[in-house]
Design an enzyme around this catalytic site. Structure first.
Site, PDB file in Angstrom:
ATOM      1  N   HIS A 108     -95.614 -41.683  86.572  1.00  0.00           N
ATOM      2  CA  HIS A 108     -95.891 -40.740  87.664  1.00  0.00           C
ATOM      3  C   HIS A 108     -94.726 -40.709  88.652  1.00  0.00           C
ATOM      4  O   HIS A 108     -94.914 -40.803  89.857  1.00  0.00           O
ATOM      5  CB  HIS A 108     -97.189 -41.137  88.373  1.00  0.00           C
ATOM      6  N   ASP A 167     -99.644 -34.343  87.835  1.00  0.00           N
ATOM      7  CA  ASP A 167     -98.608 -33.913  86.897  1.00  0.00           C
ATOM      8  C   ASP A 167     -99.169 -32.924  85.877  1.00  0.00           C
ATOM      9  O   ASP A 167     -98.509 -31.946  85.518  1.00  0.00           O
ATOM     10  CB  ASP A 167     -98.015 -35.129  86.177  1.00  0.00           C
TER      11      ASP A 167
END
Length: 363
Positions: free
Chosen positions: A227, A200
């Site tokens: 996530h 990310d």
């Protein structure tokens, strides 16, 4: 006599070469025959230089193979163990031909899991099925949760002091699953259990770099929460170097970072998910963990860990890594109105994912 000595030395050298490719046989997963001269004890057990012992669980998969390649290239790795339930001999043979310092050994199937884990300093877990078109991260749960449980039971038994990097999705649930397994085994150390959310951050750095016209290596975007989807919250107000975005840019960047995985799944049209970029991100985070273990100062990365920065038991934020794993969880810093609203959305979904993981072990 001299001829016999030379012949014996030659035989030992050949055995040493062969032994890298021939782990001990497992009764239910026979590999290649291994005689006394081919035992791993006759190998270059510590590598060409001092370093750490690293195991990759799921090393033959879409993430595992490129991750194995990248970890073989890491100069901090002296021994690299590759474990999977299929295809490990081939991956091991391939990776072992690279002329870097790490010794590579392969392990095939559940009977060899304990051998793969014994003595490891860092264990990386990309094992599990990948996400396919139309499949949510939640759809992965029932399959990958069982895999994560089995592997963590092995870690608790064979290398309870190892740093554990969890990649297997859904990370928001698999990290709590690992924690519960370790608690039941009496080996839980929250500092040593880290969910890998580096992808990310990597995506955020790349996408923001594109907007700013900067090399993404010069950009640092903190990404907090979890996530998956809305739990991924990039803090665009804290981008380094300091900059400002329009509300349109913030909405676009946040959405693209949150849906980066879906972007790859759709682009591959059923042929896979984000394996290469995930392997890169996992190797980057593993390197940070190894540098922390070595004692390097100032190693700060975002990771999904046991945390008290919010009222949730697990949360992704910036952490300082050291010899014991997570040595400090850094504060979130000032959030703007958009980020505060995003945080509340993230927390709501995270709470459900965490509870789902805990319940899977304790049901």
């Amino acid at each position: 006599m001299e001829q016999q000595r030379q012949q014996g030395a030659a035989a030992r050298r050949m055995a040493t070469l062969a032994s890298h490719l021939r782990p001990q046989r497992a009764s239910s997963h026979p590999q290649m025959e291994e005689g006394p001269l081919l035992m791993g004890s006759n190998c270059r057990a510590k590598g060409a230089a001092p370093g750490f012992k690293v195991a990759i669980l799921g090393a033959a998969g879409g993430i595992g193979q490129p991750l194995a390649l990248l970890m073989k290239m890491n100069p901090l790795v002296s021994v690299l163990h590759l474990y999977d339930v299929v295809n490990t001999p081939g991956v091991t043979a391939d990776i072992s031909h690279m002329d870097t310092g790490a010794v590579v050994r392969g392990f095939l199937g559940q009977p060899q899991l304990e051998n793969a884990l014994t003595g490891m300093d860092l264990v990386i877990i990309p094992a599990g099925v990948p996400r396919k078109p139309g499949m949510t991260r939640d759809d992965l749960f029932n399959i990958n949760a069982g895999i994560a449980r089995t592997l963590c039971e092995g870690i608790a038994k064979c290398c309870p002091k190892a740093i554990v990097n969890v990649i297997s999705n859904p990370v928001n649930s698999t990290v709590p699953i690992a924690a519960e397994v370790f608690k039941k085994a009496g080996t839980y150390d929250p500092k040593r259990l880290l969910g890998v959310t580096t992808l990310d951050v990597v995506r955020a750095n790349t996408f923001v770099g594109e907007v700013l016209g900067l090399d993404p290596r010069e950009v640092n975007v903190p990404v907090i929460g979890g996530h998956a989807g809305v739990t991924i919250l990039p803090l665009l107000s804290q981008v380094n170097p300091a900059c400002s975005f329009t509300s349109e840019e913030v909405n676009h960047l946040t959405s693209r970072i949150q849906n980066g995985g879906t972007e790859v799944v759709e682009a591959k049209a059923g042929a896979g998910s984000a394996t290469l970029s995930m392997a890169y991100a996992a190797a980057k985070f593993a390197d940070a963990c190894l540098r922390g273990l070595r004692g390097d100062a100032g190693i700060v990365e975002c990771s999904y860990v046991a945390s008290q920065v919010t009222d949730l038991p697990f949360f992704a934020s910036k952490v300082r890594l050291g010899r014991s794993g997570v040595e400090e969880i850094l504060p979130l810093g000032p959030l703007n109105e958009f980020e505060r609203a995003g945080l509340e959305k993230a927390k709501k979904e995270l709470a459900q994912s965490i509870q789902k993981g805990v319940s899977f072990i304790n049901k």
